[in-house]
Design a protein around this motif. Structure first.
Motif, mmCIF file in Angstrom:
data_model
loop_
_atom_site.group_PDB
_atom_site.id
_atom_site.type_symbol
_atom_site.label_atom_id
_atom_site.label_comp_id
_atom_site.label_asym_id
_atom_site.label_seq_id
_atom_site.Cartn_x
_atom_site.Cartn_y
_atom_site.Cartn_z
ATOM 1 N N ILE A 41 -20.537 -7.516 -17.442
ATOM 2 C CA ILE A 41 -19.723 -8.737 -17.470
ATOM 3 C C ILE A 41 -18.779 -8.732 -16.266
ATOM 4 O O ILE A 41 -17.917 -7.870 -16.163
ATOM 5 C CB ILE A 41 -18.916 -8.837 -18.776
ATOM 6 N N PRO A 42 -18.945 -9.682 -15.342
ATOM 7 C CA PRO A 42 -18.087 -9.707 -14.157
ATOM 8 C C PRO A 42 -16.671 -10.204 -14.473
ATOM 9 O O PRO A 42 -16.483 -11.182 -15.198
ATOM 10 C CB PRO A 42 -18.786 -10.669 -13.200
ATOM 11 N N PHE A 43 -15.710 -9.505 -13.910
ATOM 12 C CA PHE A 43 -14.299 -9.858 -14.025
ATOM 13 C C PHE A 43 -13.746 -10.145 -12.632
ATOM 14 O O PHE A 43 -14.168 -9.529 -11.652
ATOM 15 C CB PHE A 43 -13.491 -8.708 -14.641
ATOM 16 N N LEU A 44 -12.806 -11.062 -12.550
ATOM 17 C CA LEU A 44 -12.082 -11.337 -11.318
ATOM 18 C C LEU A 44 -10.761 -10.586 -11.388
ATOM 19 O O LEU A 44 -9.981 -10.780 -12.328
ATOM 20 C CB LEU A 44 -11.821 -12.840 -11.165
ATOM 21 N N VAL A 45 -10.520 -9.709 -10.425
ATOM 22 C CA VAL A 45 -9.302 -8.913 -10.374
ATOM 23 C C VAL A 45 -8.512 -9.357 -9.143
ATOM 24 O O VAL A 45 -9.049 -9.385 -8.033
ATOM 25 C CB VAL A 45 -9.627 -7.406 -10.269
ATOM 26 N N GLY A 46 -7.245 -9.716 -9.345
ATOM 27 C CA GLY A 46 -6.451 -10.177 -8.218
ATOM 28 C C GLY A 46 -4.972 -10.233 -8.526
ATOM 29 O O GLY A 46 -4.507 -9.715 -9.545
ATOM 30 N N VAL A 47 -4.252 -10.897 -7.629
ATOM 31 C CA VAL A 47 -2.803 -11.063 -7.767
ATOM 32 C C VAL A 47 -2.495 -12.537 -7.568
ATOM 33 O O VAL A 47 -2.939 -13.148 -6.604
ATOM 34 C CB VAL A 47 -2.036 -10.223 -6.725
ATOM 35 N N TRP A 48 -1.756 -13.105 -8.515
ATOM 36 C CA TRP A 48 -1.338 -14.495 -8.429
ATOM 37 C C TRP A 48 0.117 -14.522 -7.975
ATOM 38 O O TRP A 48 0.953 -13.806 -8.523
ATOM 39 C CB TRP A 48 -1.501 -15.144 -9.804
ATOM 40 N N HIS A 49 0.422 -15.347 -6.960
ATOM 41 C CA HIS A 49 1.776 -15.442 -6.409
ATOM 42 C C HIS A 49 2.349 -16.825 -6.690
ATOM 43 O O HIS A 49 1.676 -17.835 -6.499
ATOM 44 C CB HIS A 49 1.752 -15.231 -4.892
ATOM 45 N N ASN A 50 3.618 -16.858 -7.142
ATOM 46 C CA ASN A 50 4.296 -18.132 -7.361
ATOM 47 C C ASN A 50 5.801 -17.921 -7.231
ATOM 48 O O ASN A 50 6.379 -17.105 -7.951
ATOM 49 C CB ASN A 50 3.951 -18.696 -8.742
ATOM 50 N N GLU A 51 6.410 -18.646 -6.321
ATOM 51 C CA GLU A 51 7.860 -18.626 -6.122
ATOM 52 C C GLU A 51 8.429 -17.214 -6.003
ATOM 53 O O GLU A 51 9.410 -16.856 -6.655
ATOM 54 C CB GLU A 51 8.553 -19.401 -7.244
ATOM 55 N N GLY A 52 7.763 -16.397 -5.196
ATOM 56 C CA GLY A 52 8.258 -15.047 -4.934
ATOM 57 C C GLY A 52 7.929 -14.018 -5.996
ATOM 58 O O GLY A 52 8.358 -12.871 -5.904
ATOM 59 N N VAL A 53 7.170 -14.412 -7.003
ATOM 60 C CA VAL A 53 6.784 -13.484 -8.065
ATOM 61 C C VAL A 53 5.279 -13.244 -7.969
ATOM 62 O O VAL A 53 4.501 -14.180 -7.832
ATOM 63 C CB VAL A 53 7.129 -14.065 -9.455
ATOM 64 N N ALA A 54 4.871 -11.974 -8.069
ATOM 65 C CA ALA A 54 3.454 -11.620 -8.038
ATOM 66 C C ALA A 54 3.055 -11.043 -9.397
ATOM 67 O O ALA A 54 3.757 -10.198 -9.945
ATOM 68 C CB ALA A 54 3.187 -10.603 -6.945
ATOM 69 N N VAL A 55 1.927 -11.529 -9.917
ATOM 70 C CA VAL A 55 1.428 -11.073 -11.210
ATOM 71 C C VAL A 55 -0.030 -10.648 -11.059
ATOM 72 O O VAL A 55 -0.859 -11.427 -10.576
ATOM 73 C CB VAL A 55 1.529 -12.198 -12.273
ATOM 74 N N ASP A 56 -0.347 -9.415 -11.461
ATOM 75 C CA ASP A 56 -1.726 -8.936 -11.444
ATOM 76 C C ASP A 56 -2.505 -9.602 -12.567
ATOM 77 O O ASP A 56 -1.972 -9.835 -13.645
ATOM 78 C CB ASP A 56 -1.785 -7.421 -11.664
ATOM 79 N N PHE A 57 -3.792 -9.883 -12.320
ATOM 80 C CA PHE A 57 -4.640 -10.416 -13.384
ATOM 81 C C PHE A 57 -6.034 -9.801 -13.306
ATOM 82 O O PHE A 57 -6.464 -9.322 -12.266
ATOM 83 C CB PHE A 57 -4.726 -11.951 -13.335
ATOM 84 N N GLU A 58 -6.695 -9.804 -14.434
ATOM 85 C CA GLU A 58 -8.081 -9.358 -14.549
ATOM 86 C C GLU A 58 -8.729 -10.247 -15.611
ATOM 87 O O GLU A 58 -8.478 -10.078 -16.798
ATOM 88 C CB GLU A 58 -8.139 -7.890 -14.957
ATOM 89 N N TYR A 59 -9.540 -11.215 -15.151
ATOM 90 C CA TYR A 59 -10.072 -12.241 -16.051
ATOM 91 C C TYR A 59 -11.590 -12.185 -16.147
ATOM 92 O O TYR A 59 -12.280 -12.029 -15.132
ATOM 93 C CB TYR A 59 -9.676 -13.638 -15.571
ATOM 94 N N ASN A 60 -12.093 -12.358 -17.365
ATOM 95 C CA ASN A 60 -13.517 -12.503 -17.614
ATOM 96 C C ASN A 60 -13.921 -13.862 -17.029
ATOM 97 O O ASN A 60 -13.470 -14.904 -17.506
ATOM 98 C CB ASN A 60 -13.771 -12.437 -19.122
ATOM 99 N N ILE A 61 -14.743 -13.856 -16.011
ATOM 100 C CA ILE A 61 -15.085 -15.075 -15.277
ATOM 101 C C ILE A 61 -15.816 -16.084 -16.159
ATOM 102 O O ILE A 61 -15.469 -17.265 -16.181
ATOM 103 C CB ILE A 61 -15.923 -14.732 -14.025
ATOM 104 N N GLU A 62 -16.810 -15.619 -16.910
ATOM 105 C CA GLU A 62 -17.586 -16.535 -17.747
ATOM 106 C C GLU A 62 -16.746 -17.086 -18.891
ATOM 107 O O GLU A 62 -16.770 -18.290 -19.161
ATOM 108 C CB GLU A 62 -18.810 -15.813 -18.310
ATOM 109 N N GLU A 63 -15.989 -16.229 -19.552
ATOM 110 C CA GLU A 63 -15.171 -16.656 -20.690
ATOM 111 C C GLU A 63 -14.157 -17.728 -20.292
ATOM 112 O O GLU A 63 -13.900 -18.668 -21.034
ATOM 113 C CB GLU A 63 -14.454 -15.444 -21.269
ATOM 114 N N ARG A 64 -13.566 -17.590 -19.106
ATOM 115 C CA ARG A 64 -12.563 -18.553 -18.635
ATOM 116 C C ARG A 64 -13.180 -19.709 -17.858
ATOM 117 O O ARG A 64 -12.478 -20.576 -17.360
ATOM 118 C CB ARG A 64 -11.520 -17.853 -17.770
#
Length: 71
Positions: A41-64
């Motif tokens: 099951i492929p997952f997308l792993v990355g960092v989301w940036h918004n207004e100076g805040v960075a949040v790590d994420f790891e999302y199931n691509i198909e599920e989302r």
């Protein structure tokens, strides 16, 4: 960047490769386990940036229902 989103099968063969996900407005790396309950099951792993805040994420691509594009 390719104009067509990657298929589930293409994503499964791209572990460790970079992609772009417009829904997340982010670049990320594909993660695909080979054993265990998440195997294949492929997952997308990355960092989301918004207004100076960075949040790590790891999302199931198909599920989302994310679209990922080869870069």
């Amino acid at each position: 960047m390719n104009k067509e989103p990657l298929s589930q099968q293409e994503l499964q063969g791209m572990a460790g490769k970079p992609v772009f996900c417009p829904e997340m407005k982010s670049f990320g790396i594909i993660k695909c386990e080979t054993i265990g309950q998440w195997a294949g099951i492929p997952f997308l792993v990355g960092v989301w940036h918004n207004e100076g805040v960075a949040v790590d994420f790891e999302y199931n691509i198909e599920e989302r229902k994310l679209q990922c594009y080869r870069i």
